[in-house]
Design an enzyme around this catalytic site. Structure first.
Site, PDB file in Angstrom:
ATOM      1  N   HIS A 192       0.832  -1.213   0.000  1.00  0.00           N
ATOM      2  CA  HIS A 192       0.000   0.000   0.000  1.00  0.00           C
ATOM      3  C   HIS A 192       0.862   1.259   0.000  1.00  0.00           C
ATOM      4  O   HIS A 192       2.053   1.236   0.325  1.00  0.00           O
ATOM      5  CB  HIS A 192      -0.918   0.007   1.226  1.00  0.00           C
ATOM      6  CG  HIS A 192      -0.154   0.041   2.530  1.00  0.00           C
ATOM      7  ND1 HIS A 192       0.399   1.191   3.047  1.00  0.00           N
ATOM      8  CD2 HIS A 192       0.156  -0.947   3.408  1.00  0.00           C
ATOM      9  CE1 HIS A 192       1.015   0.926   4.193  1.00  0.00           C
ATOM     10  NE2 HIS A 192       0.890  -0.369   4.434  1.00  0.00           N
ATOM     11  N   GLU A 266      -2.134  -7.141   7.974  1.00  0.00           N
ATOM     12  CA  GLU A 266      -0.771  -7.036   8.497  1.00  0.00           C
ATOM     13  C   GLU A 266      -0.639  -7.772   9.835  1.00  0.00           C
ATOM     14  O   GLU A 266      -1.631  -8.109  10.483  1.00  0.00           O
ATOM     15  CB  GLU A 266      -0.393  -5.548   8.655  1.00  0.00           C
ATOM     16  CG  GLU A 266       0.977  -5.262   9.243  1.00  0.00           C
ATOM     17  CD  GLU A 266       2.142  -5.791   8.408  1.00  0.00           C
ATOM     18  OE1 GLU A 266       2.306  -7.026   8.374  1.00  0.00           O
ATOM     19  OE2 GLU A 266       2.893  -4.970   7.830  1.00  0.00           O
TER      20      GLU A 266
END
Length: 391
Positions: A192, A266
């Protein structure tokens, strides 16, 4: 990891060699096989010890934390398990070497198996004895440890690394040197773009900040590159906003919907969430050091690297099964992307700390069908940021 080892001597003592196979935890995926010449005058038992030693060395180098050793030598298994005394001076020295190697692991167990369950290692040990009889000096003479990688005709380093679908022609592609006959499933891995937490260098696991303006531009730059290169069939994303926003930018230019996959989230940093590296170290100095060195240790209230690797591996296998031979854009975070790369390299956890991933970087890995390929996976590109420099 799981080690099967054997050794033999023709003459006892005579020409001697050992054979070893190291498997992943599933007991089916062979990570390394070793053909080792012990010498021209050694006993069966000494050769069997060498087979076990080569297995422990390989497991250590591959990053194993726990090891299960299986041998058809009752003597070695009982001696290394501490149930039988070791009287022979040569085996005492070899056992001491093994004890030192065992300090590299959290645990090592030794189990006896009948010879019929140790056929692969037995065959490798016979190769070693053949080599010894032909005059080979002591040392590794075959197996994956001794496979040369310098042949420029098959070196993946000279391969074309565009992010496009694998062409039908096998020449000049990983399929050319792996021996695969079908197209691999390709994963284009996109981290990202920037968030306020990444700009502040804070641990950002399950926190959910949005992209900054720079982060949105990074996402658009990556999307333009993916559009120019083409070949993307599917887009999947972590559920967190920073990834969904990055994936949506790609989906808009590629004309594809974004599928959210929860397990691509994550790592959970627990009490260290929102802290910088130095702040986390100050809070728990000993634990922080241990966490950096040991993938089985989790931050307080968080998730271990090994647990993350296991869940990401299940995602990769599921996607490979669902989209065989296709190109999947995976938009995720540092640790899940590193897990994909680690899987492609078939490497231990030690490699994770040696990778660096920039924001909005692109990496590419491929996985071949196990039945097709001698080598089941390849790393094509790592941490490509050229699209950011030109944007």
């Amino acid at each position: 990891m799981i080690v099967y080892a054997d050794g033999g001597s023709r003459g006892n003592p005579g020409v001697a060699g050992s054979g070893t196979v190291v498997y992943a935890a599933d007991g089916r995926t062979a990570l390394r096989d070793i053909v080792y010449v012990v010498g021209r005058r050694a006993t069966n038992n000494v050769a069997e010890y060498h087979g076990m030693l080569r297995g422990l060395e390989a497991a250590r180098d591959l990053g194993a934390r726990t090891v299960e050793v299986y041998m058809d030598s009752k003597l070695v298994v009982e001696q290394m398990s501490g149930r039988w005394k070791i009287k022979h001076p040569d085996m005492q020295k070899l056992a001491l070497q093994a004890r030192r190697l065992m300090e590299s692991f959290d645990s090592v167990t030794f189990t006896w198996v009948p010879r019929g369950r140790n056929e692969v290692a037995d065959a490798l040990s016979n190769q070693a004895m053949d080599a010894a009889a032909a005059g080979a000096e002591p040392g590794i003479v075959g197996g994956t440890d001794a496979t040369p990688a310098e042949d420029p005709a098959v070196d993946p380093a000279v391969d074309d690394c565009e992010i496009v679908a694998t062409p039908d022609s096998q020449t000049g592609t990983p399929a050319h040197w792996t021996g695969a006959t079908s197209r691999p499933t390709r994963f284009v891995l996109l981290r990202h773009g920037q968030t306020p937490m990444s700009a502040a260098k804070q641990y950002s696991g399950h926190s959910n900040p949005s992209l900054t303006e720079l982060g949105r531009e990074q996402a658009r730059a990556a999307a333009r590159t993916l559009q120019d290169r083409g070949g993307i069939d599917v887009i999947v994303s972590s559920p967190l906003d920073r990834c969904v926003q990055t994936a949506t930018a790609a989906g808009e230019v590629l004309g594809l919907e974004v599928e959210v996959v929860d397990k691509l989230i994550e790592q959970d940093f627990g009490e260290w969430e929102g802290l910088t590296f130095d702040e986390a170290h100050t809070m728990h100095p000993e634990l922080h050091d241990e966490w950096l060195a040991d993938p089985s240790i989790a931050p307080p209230g968080g998730e271990s690297l090994q647990k993350l690797h296991n869940r990401v591996r299940s995602v990769r296998r599921d996607l490979q099964q669902r989209y065989p031979g296709q190109t999947v854009l995976v938009v995720s975070h540092v640790q899940p992307i590193k897990s994909f790369v680690r899987q492609a390299l078939d490497a231990g956890p030690h490699v994770v700390a040696r990778m660096f991933l920039d924001l909005a970087s692109l990496s590419v890995v491929e996985f071949f069908d196990d039945a097709d390929a001698r080598v089941g996976s390849t790393l094509r590109i790592f941490n490509d940021t050229a699209h950011l420099r030109s944007s």
